[in-house]
Design a protein around this motif. Structure first.
Motif, PDB file in Angstrom:
ATOM      1  N   ILE A 139      22.115  -7.465 -32.612  1.00  0.00           N
ATOM      2  CA  ILE A 139      23.100  -8.245 -33.475  1.00  0.00           C
ATOM      3  C   ILE A 139      22.267  -8.362 -34.792  1.00  0.00           C
ATOM      4  N   MET A 140      23.091  -7.865 -35.902  1.00  0.00           N
ATOM      5  CA  MET A 140      22.585  -7.862 -37.267  1.00  0.00           C
ATOM      6  C   MET A 140      22.707  -9.091 -37.906  1.00  0.00           C
ATOM      7  N   ALA A 141      21.994  -9.260 -39.008  1.00  0.00           N
ATOM      8  CA  ALA A 141      22.285 -10.509 -40.033  1.00  0.00           C
ATOM      9  C   ALA A 141      22.294 -11.882 -39.193  1.00  0.00           C
ATOM     10  N   ILE A 142      21.553 -12.023 -38.109  1.00  0.00           N
ATOM     11  CA  ILE A 142      21.654 -13.235 -37.260  1.00  0.00           C
ATOM     12  C   ILE A 142      21.518 -14.375 -37.949  1.00  0.00           C
ATOM     13  N   SER A 143      20.631 -14.539 -38.944  1.00  0.00           N
ATOM     14  CA  SER A 143      20.406 -15.555 -39.834  1.00  0.00           C
ATOM     15  C   SER A 143      21.560 -16.273 -40.615  1.00  0.00           C
ATOM     16  N   ARG A 144      22.357 -15.412 -40.557  1.00  0.00           N
ATOM     17  CA  ARG A 144      23.732 -15.798 -40.976  1.00  0.00           C
ATOM     18  C   ARG A 144      24.838 -16.226 -40.172  1.00  0.00           C
ATOM     19  N   ASP A 145      24.731 -15.742 -38.851  1.00  0.00           N
ATOM     20  CA  ASP A 145      25.741 -16.228 -37.666  1.00  0.00           C
ATOM     21  C   ASP A 145      25.152 -17.174 -36.522  1.00  0.00           C
ATOM     22  N   GLN A 146      24.600 -18.205 -36.853  1.00  0.00           N
ATOM     23  CA  GLN A 146      23.930 -19.300 -35.945  1.00  0.00           C
ATOM     24  C   GLN A 146      24.958 -20.023 -35.397  1.00  0.00           C
ATOM     25  N   GLY A 147      26.269 -20.000 -35.721  1.00  0.00           N
ATOM     26  CA  GLY A 147      27.349 -21.008 -34.979  1.00  0.00           C
ATOM     27  C   GLY A 147      27.592 -20.670 -33.744  1.00  0.00           C
ATOM     28  N   PRO A 148      28.795 -21.504 -33.362  1.00  0.00           N
ATOM     29  CA  PRO A 148      29.199 -21.242 -32.134  1.00  0.00           C
ATOM     30  C   PRO A 148      29.782 -19.976 -31.622  1.00  0.00           C
ATOM     31  N   GLU A 149      29.978 -19.287 -32.854  1.00  0.00           N
ATOM     32  CA  GLU A 149      30.464 -17.708 -32.389  1.00  0.00           C
ATOM     33  C   GLU A 149      29.427 -16.846 -31.839  1.00  0.00           C
ATOM     34  N   LEU A 150      28.190 -17.518 -32.131  1.00  0.00           N
ATOM     35  CA  LEU A 150      27.158 -16.432 -31.543  1.00  0.00           C
ATOM     36  C   LEU A 150      27.107 -16.729 -30.137  1.00  0.00           C
ATOM     37  N   ASP A 151      27.323 -18.061 -29.610  1.00  0.00           N
ATOM     38  CA  ASP A 151      27.257 -18.131 -28.445  1.00  0.00           C
ATOM     39  C   ASP A 151      28.525 -17.483 -27.528  1.00  0.00           C
ATOM     40  N   GLU A 152      29.479 -17.672 -28.016  1.00  0.00           N
ATOM     41  CA  GLU A 152      30.554 -16.833 -27.573  1.00  0.00           C
ATOM     42  C   GLU A 152      30.354 -15.332 -27.436  1.00  0.00           C
ATOM     43  N   ALA A 153      29.982 -14.780 -28.364  1.00  0.00           N
ATOM     44  CA  ALA A 153      29.573 -13.178 -28.498  1.00  0.00           C
ATOM     45  C   ALA A 153      28.682 -12.760 -27.223  1.00  0.00           C
ATOM     46  N   LEU A 154      27.517 -13.947 -27.226  1.00  0.00           N
ATOM     47  CA  LEU A 154      26.573 -13.604 -26.189  1.00  0.00           C
ATOM     48  C   LEU A 154      27.235 -13.660 -24.669  1.00  0.00           C
ATOM     49  N   HIS A 155      28.006 -14.748 -24.626  1.00  0.00           N
ATOM     50  CA  HIS A 155      28.875 -15.041 -23.379  1.00  0.00           C
ATOM     51  C   HIS A 155      29.611 -13.637 -23.100  1.00  0.00           C
ATOM     52  N   GLN A 156      30.258 -13.361 -24.011  1.00  0.00           N
ATOM     53  CA  GLN A 156      31.044 -11.908 -23.826  1.00  0.00           C
ATOM     54  C   GLN A 156      30.233 -10.680 -23.470  1.00  0.00           C
ATOM     55  N   ILE A 157      29.198 -10.581 -24.092  1.00  0.00           N
ATOM     56  CA  ILE A 157      28.163  -9.640 -23.805  1.00  0.00           C
ATOM     57  C   ILE A 157      27.683  -9.467 -22.354  1.00  0.00           C
ATOM     58  N   GLU A 158      27.262 -10.756 -21.821  1.00  0.00           N
ATOM     59  CA  GLU A 158      26.778 -10.958 -20.358  1.00  0.00           C
ATOM     60  C   GLU A 158      27.751 -10.665 -19.482  1.00  0.00           C
ATOM     61  N   ALA A 159      29.084 -10.955 -19.823  1.00  0.00           N
ATOM     62  CA  ALA A 159      30.314 -10.546 -18.857  1.00  0.00           C
ATOM     63  C   ALA A 159      30.616  -9.060 -18.812  1.00  0.00           C
ATOM     64  N   GLU A 160      30.701  -8.608 -19.958  1.00  0.00           N
ATOM     65  CA  GLU A 160      31.426  -7.362 -20.197  1.00  0.00           C
ATOM     66  C   GLU A 160      30.332  -6.103 -20.515  1.00  0.00           C
ATOM     67  N   CYS A 161      29.343  -6.255 -21.137  1.00  0.00           N
ATOM     68  CA  CYS A 161      28.477  -5.059 -21.539  1.00  0.00           C
ATOM     69  C   CYS A 161      27.430  -4.685 -20.471  1.00  0.00           C
ATOM     70  N   GLN A 162      27.562  -3.415 -20.506  1.00  0.00           N
ATOM     71  CA  GLN A 162      26.413  -2.830 -19.518  1.00  0.00           C
ATOM     72  C   GLN A 162      25.014  -2.591 -20.343  1.00  0.00           C
ATOM     73  N   ALA A 163      24.884  -3.148 -21.649  1.00  0.00           N
ATOM     74  CA  ALA A 163      23.846  -2.796 -22.456  1.00  0.00           C
ATOM     75  C   ALA A 163      22.517  -3.566 -21.736  1.00  0.00           C
ATOM     76  N   ASN A 164      21.464  -2.789 -21.586  1.00  0.00           N
ATOM     77  CA  ASN A 164      20.060  -3.215 -21.176  1.00  0.00           C
ATOM     78  C   ASN A 164      19.558  -4.619 -21.781  1.00  0.00           C
ATOM     79  N   VAL A 165      19.594  -4.316 -23.046  1.00  0.00           N
ATOM     80  CA  VAL A 165      18.798  -5.095 -23.815  1.00  0.00           C
ATOM     81  C   VAL A 165      19.728  -5.754 -25.175  1.00  0.00           C
ATOM     82  N   ILE A 166      19.577  -6.943 -25.557  1.00  0.00           N
ATOM     83  CA  ILE A 166      20.230  -7.487 -26.759  1.00  0.00           C
ATOM     84  C   ILE A 166      19.419  -7.986 -27.566  1.00  0.00           C
TER      85      ILE A 166
END
Lengths: 316, 316
Positions: A139-166
């Protein structure tokens, strides 16, 4: 004393490629691969798996495309336990040409994405996971994206994504230890089934300390580059990171030799590191683009004027 | 958002003097003083108040001696609220020539000492306090002296010493954020009537982050130098530190201009910064002496051999 789960990814050729159009010659890439392998580093990332229908081979070197055949030429005849990683940009990969992992020299494919593109990143990443690759979302440019949208993205990744590492990617080199601690804890809280990674940039001379901070709070995947090579201010240096970790599997000596033989001469040809305009970009949480443009112009060392423009963007 | 109690001490001329025999010319020192003053920095340290019976004026420049008359030439005609500091080494100061503070351009005299010399340091420091100077004790090489002897020294300082500030000095550039946190908390616990200071070295690219860590745990006196100049790997950079702090009294612009005009050319003449042998000294918690000798010899870039010698000191 060491934490066995810690994995080091050397992205010297990939991130270094951003300052030479991915045009390292085969000899150089093999020297890096040989040293990184001998040092016991877990992964090496060679570049981007882009389609040559999108980017021209006249303009870019082999590591913009990372075709399996080119990678085979790198690893051939070199003893190594180091896994191979490439980046797969959303919408730029020829999916038809990506073989199943078992038939490819590539072990890991990483997807870099902004928070706003997380849906695309998940779909993209899952394709590679389905082919048997280890995968990450960075997740790039994270210093600009620290609002609630970040938590939402992380929840979505946890639920839907097979990636081993974030990965937390500090693209603008703006984070310091308190912000890294905060982010790693946030990631760990939401991503219960995934490892957390950290990729720093060295605008404020904080890439290494931020990487240590990420380790302290249990990030286990850490990016670094030899002698800190990378776009603009560059990255966390591999030599400092290996020197800090206590795992006896790492051997610093091949990296030191590589720096003496290859990276001192290279640093005289291309520029990266602690350079004031990149530091200012980091302080202001800005993309280094403007600073890179400055460094290519005839006012490259006029730091005060560059700063005045940063604080007064309306001034023409 | 800013903490008013934070004081910045610029030791560009003092620490930079360690790599040029304290031989900066008056014009250069005035340029630094002018910029540091315009930037709103609280203190500037110009050098050592050594006796010229002990060190030769043929061998060293004016800032090895810091006579009041030479300091007056620096400050003359420059508007400034920046206080003047010098270091007074134990047993090397002509006490007869130290005027009462009210008659001197010097505001602060700092004493650097190892833990084992703390008795001498206290006596030495109290002499300057009695003359009306602000005083500090800077405890050197603290990464080697973290046993119970440190607590004992701190208790003695708290009981017997008039110094206003006690500094943690990471002479070997070996500390990282956890060790800095630990030390600052230890200092704060024992030194109930004194401020705590931090002076970092940048062997591991950690001087700035360690300084931030010291700030987080309430150290209020922080040393830095322009562009990180200083012996071996150099110091925490003043420009990054001012950029991090939120106190509106600081102005980064004069420092940026000073770097462009004076420090880029100077860096081409004398060497400091991130250089592998200094990093290795930091990793191994060693004095940079051996690395400095290497850099002056014909094997200056033979990093692997230098490392082999560090890990096998018995090898001839």
């Amino acid at each position: 004393m060491f934490r066995d789960k810690i994995k080091i990814l050397d992205c010297t050729i990939r991130d270094g490629g951003l300052i030479n159009n991915h045009d390292f010659d085969l000899r150089f890439v093999r020297e890096v691969y040989k040293a990184v392998s001998a040092a016991g580093v877990d992964y090496i990332e060679l570049g981007y798996k882009n389609s040559d229908k999108i980017f021209s081979r006249d303009e870019y070197g082999a590591w913009k495309f990372c075709q399996d055949d080119d990678i085979k030429k790198v690893v051939e005849g070199i003893e190594s336990k180091t896994k191979i990683s490439v980046m797969g940009d959303i919408g730029r990969v020829d999916m038809d040409k990506v073989l199943p992992a078992k038939d490819s020299p590539i072990d890991m494919i990483r997807t870099a994405a902004y928070v706003k593109d997380i849906d695309k990143a998940i779909t993209h990443t899952n394709q590679f996971s389905d082919l048997g690759y280890e995968t990450t979302i960075n997740i790039m440019a994270i210093s600009r994206d620290q609002g609630p949208e970040l938590d939402e993205a992380l929840h979505q990744i946890e639920a839907e994504c097979q990636a081993n590492v974030i990965y937390i990617v500090d693209s603008f080199g703006h984070l310091y230890q308190e912000s890294v601690e905060n982010l790693v804890k946030r990631f760990k809280t939401i991503l219960k089934t995934k490892e957390v990674g950290f990729h720093g940039h060295n605008n404020l001379q904080l890439a290494f300390s931020n990487t240590i901070e990420a380790i302290i709070h249990d990030a286990n995947y850490l990016d670094a580059t030899v002698y800190g090579i990378g776009r603009a201010a560059g990255n966390c240096t591999l030599e400092l990171l290996l020197g800090f970790l206590k795992n006896p599997k790492f051997d610093l000596r091949p990296i030191l030799e590589l720096i003496s033989k290859e990276f001192l001469p290279l640093r005289n040809q291309i520029e990266w590191g602690y350079i004031i305009p990149y530091a200012l970009a980091g302080i202001f949480n800005e993309h280094p683009k403007a600073a890179m443009a400055l460094r290519n112009g005839d006012k490259k060392d006029n730091y005060r004027e560059f700063y005045e423009n940063l604080i007064s963007p309306e001034v023409e």
